[in-house]
Design an enzyme around this catalytic site. Structure first.
Site, PDB file in Angstrom:
ATOM      1  N   ILE A 161       0.773  -5.286   1.734  1.00 54.58           N
ATOM      2  CA  ILE A 161      -0.397  -4.732   1.036  1.00 54.58           C
ATOM      3  C   ILE A 161      -1.053  -5.791   0.135  1.00 54.58           C
ATOM      4  O   ILE A 161      -2.285  -5.834  -0.004  1.00 54.58           O
ATOM      5  CB  ILE A 161      -0.019  -3.457   0.234  1.00 54.58           C
ATOM      6  CG1 ILE A 161      -1.257  -2.638  -0.135  1.00 54.58           C
ATOM      7  CG2 ILE A 161       0.788  -3.773  -1.017  1.00 54.58           C
ATOM      8  CD1 ILE A 161      -1.810  -1.847   1.004  1.00 54.58           C
ATOM      9  N   ASP A 218       4.171   8.451   1.670  1.00 57.61           N
ATOM     10  CA  ASP A 218       3.565   7.158   1.314  1.00 57.61           C
ATOM     11  C   ASP A 218       2.105   7.116   1.778  1.00 57.61           C
ATOM     12  O   ASP A 218       1.214   6.846   0.964  1.00 57.61           O
ATOM     13  CB  ASP A 218       4.391   5.992   1.890  1.00 57.61           C
ATOM     14  CG  ASP A 218       3.809   4.657   1.491  1.00 57.61           C
ATOM     15  OD1 ASP A 218       4.089   4.203   0.373  1.00 57.61           O
ATOM     16  OD2 ASP A 218       3.031   4.083   2.276  1.00 57.61           O
ATOM     17  N   SER A 225       6.936 -13.855  -5.881  1.00 61.23           N
ATOM     18  CA  SER A 225       7.479 -13.291  -4.643  1.00 61.23           C
ATOM     19  C   SER A 225       8.940 -13.708  -4.530  1.00 61.23           C
ATOM     20  O   SER A 225       9.257 -14.892  -4.650  1.00 61.23           O
ATOM     21  CB  SER A 225       6.664 -13.826  -3.454  1.00 61.23           C
ATOM     22  OG  SER A 225       7.460 -13.891  -2.297  1.00 61.23           O
ATOM     23  N   LYS A 239       0.090   2.316  -5.287  1.00 56.35           N
ATOM     24  CA  LYS A 239       0.575   3.694  -5.157  1.00 56.35           C
ATOM     25  C   LYS A 239       1.799   3.694  -4.244  1.00 56.35           C
ATOM     26  O   LYS A 239       1.851   2.833  -3.353  1.00 56.35           O
ATOM     27  CB  LYS A 239      -0.532   4.611  -4.644  1.00 56.35           C
ATOM     28  CG  LYS A 239      -1.088   4.208  -3.261  1.00 56.35           C
ATOM     29  CD  LYS A 239      -0.362   4.852  -2.130  1.00 56.35           C
ATOM     30  CE  LYS A 239      -0.391   4.027  -0.880  1.00 56.35           C
ATOM     31  NZ  LYS A 239       0.305   4.545   0.238  1.00 56.35           N
TER      32      LYS A 239
END
Lengths: 311, 311
Positions: B14, B169, B36, B91
């Protein structure tokens, strides 16, 4: 005339065993009416209704105690508040968190008292434990909430249905104590929910909490399959080395091995004292943390099937 | 120098597909750093970190976009806010509702912007539908949200674990549109959750809603087993006889059979426009309704075991 004329909606076990004696014993309340789909009513209720909507038309009625199963509480409370009546919600306060959020909004715009009655918070050990834990860090927590569902919920089929909460019906009492005494916010990090093969609600649950302290060990064990003596205990070790033991559902508190509170449970006496205070002040007390923790447990919980259970 | 120097935490699908191009395209943002665990970073990030805690020490960093799996978002957001950085939450905004509630409190006391980025709300059909529905009653609602999990979540094992949300999700995107366009509060009254035999999160869900109108028929069907074309549709009939059809995830809106919006989805462009507005105003936007509906669905949902699913 008592300051608050109250009606009971839903006249099942909790209303008969707890609300009725607490209302009768409190001179600030007068039992005006009872509404029961089965038409049950005590002799001292002035009015009896089968349909609560008829009760809500009584101009003298100030407030209602909603003791139905949770699935219908939002509808009833909404109508009560909109009819200008204050409302006490038995726990759990609604079927869903969204419903409770909606009732908050309605109570506020109706300027009526809305009260989530977490009865377990009214045991004398709760305030004493909260005071002792203030400013402390909890290093170890073990909640053991084990009882016999056959004794406490005889024939109540709704608790076993989806949305009936299962073991969280009593477990939410422990969580309502925890949210009151914990010195820091506590989160559910893991949950295991045991579902009997023939039921749509859990019969047992294990929870792992976190508050963010390093090396903490915070757990709860809920079980409805206990026979013999019931267990409603909360054990806490603080980082400073203190030991708290709440037993008998928080009616008894030991602090470092010494009994500091040991009272006969009088939860609903406290509930109606607080309702009286709220009604007189014209304010609401809507505590959603215990209910939110239950939703969190269902949302992140791992479901484990277990043996069928017949009551 | 751009007004907001931003860092991305968690550089998975994402972040790479959506956040990075949206940040690059918005002159009000400068990508200062990426953190990361796998050490991935785009060439235009000034700094790269493996440990986000090192990134939070950058004095020039104004804000972070938290694109990790939801299980660790609360911890990261808490540390970011306490380090004086504003935070955008992908989200679902946290692992549990209690964690989101806690972040609200922390953001408010840190006086930093906290933003729950419900990207689906930024499709052009959403505002148009909300406007068309204002003051109306919804008589019939059918949300159909069916996609191929193998396409959208390749190798993402966390979504199948307990607490990984499963079909919710993507389903929460539909719910975030619903809460934005519905003219009345909407509650989940029934839910059926299908759990594959080998998974701890649901692969499909059927929801029945209620808003309190007589004769209403409000439903949602979520499914991750769709192959071929994906379906992200919301169909609404109002009591006044109007018909709305949102398709392509709300990028397209038909009103009474006539196309009134048909845009290329540019969800994250809108997300970063709103983040810019919030950062400049120094305010937060924490919308918890969609997340609360998901928790409600898990809490009252009936669990149905279905065939094992391998991705």
């Amino acid at each position: 005339m008592a300051p608050h004329r109250v009606g009971i909606i839903g006249f099942g076990k909790i209303a008969q065993d707890q609300h009725l004696p607490a209302i009768r014993a409190n001179p600030d309340f007068e039992l005006l009416a009872v509404s029961s789909q089965r038409g049950l009513s005590p002799e001292d209720a002035k009015y009896t209704f089968v349909d609560y909507r008829e009760m809500l038309k009584l101009p003298d009625l100030d407030a209602v105690a909603i003791c139905t199963p949770p699935q219908v509480r939002h509808d009833i409370a909404k109508q009560a508040l909109q009819a200008g009546k204050s409302a006490l919600l038995e726990k759990p306060p609604a079927a869903t968190l969204s419903e409770l959020e909606d009732l908050k909004r309605i109570a506020s715009s109706a300027r009526k008292t809305l009260f989530t009655a977490w009865h377990a918070q009214h045991n004398d050990g709760v305030d004493a434990a909260a005071k002792a834990l203030q400013g402390q860090a909890i290093k170890r927590l073990l909640i053991t909430w084990k009882e016999d569902v056959r004794q406490w919920h005889p024939g109540q089929q709704w608790i076993w249905q989806a949305g009936g909460f299962g073991i969280f019906d009593p477990g939410i009492n422990a969580l309502s104590i925890l949210t009151r005494i914990a010195p820091q916010p506590i989160f559910i990090k893991q949950a295991t929910l045991e579902f009997p093969a023939n039921r749509d609600a859990p019969i047992a649950a294990s929870l792992v909490f976190a508050s963010g302290s390093v090396g903490e060990d915070l757990r709860a064990e809920f079980d409805w399959r206990q026979t013999g003596p019931q267990t409603w205990d909360i054990e806490i070790d603080t980082a400073a080395g203190q030991h708290l033991l709440l037993t008998k559902g928080a009616a008894r508190l030991e602090f470092d091995g010494k009994v500091v509170v040991d009272e006969t449970p009088a939860e609903y006496t406290g509930v109606y004292q607080q309702f009286d205070t709220l009604l007189k002040a014209g304010t609401s007390d809507v505590e959603d943390m215990p209910f939110r923790l239950v939703a969190d447990a269902f949302m992140i919980g791992k479901r484990v099937p277990v043996e069928a259970f017949e009551d």
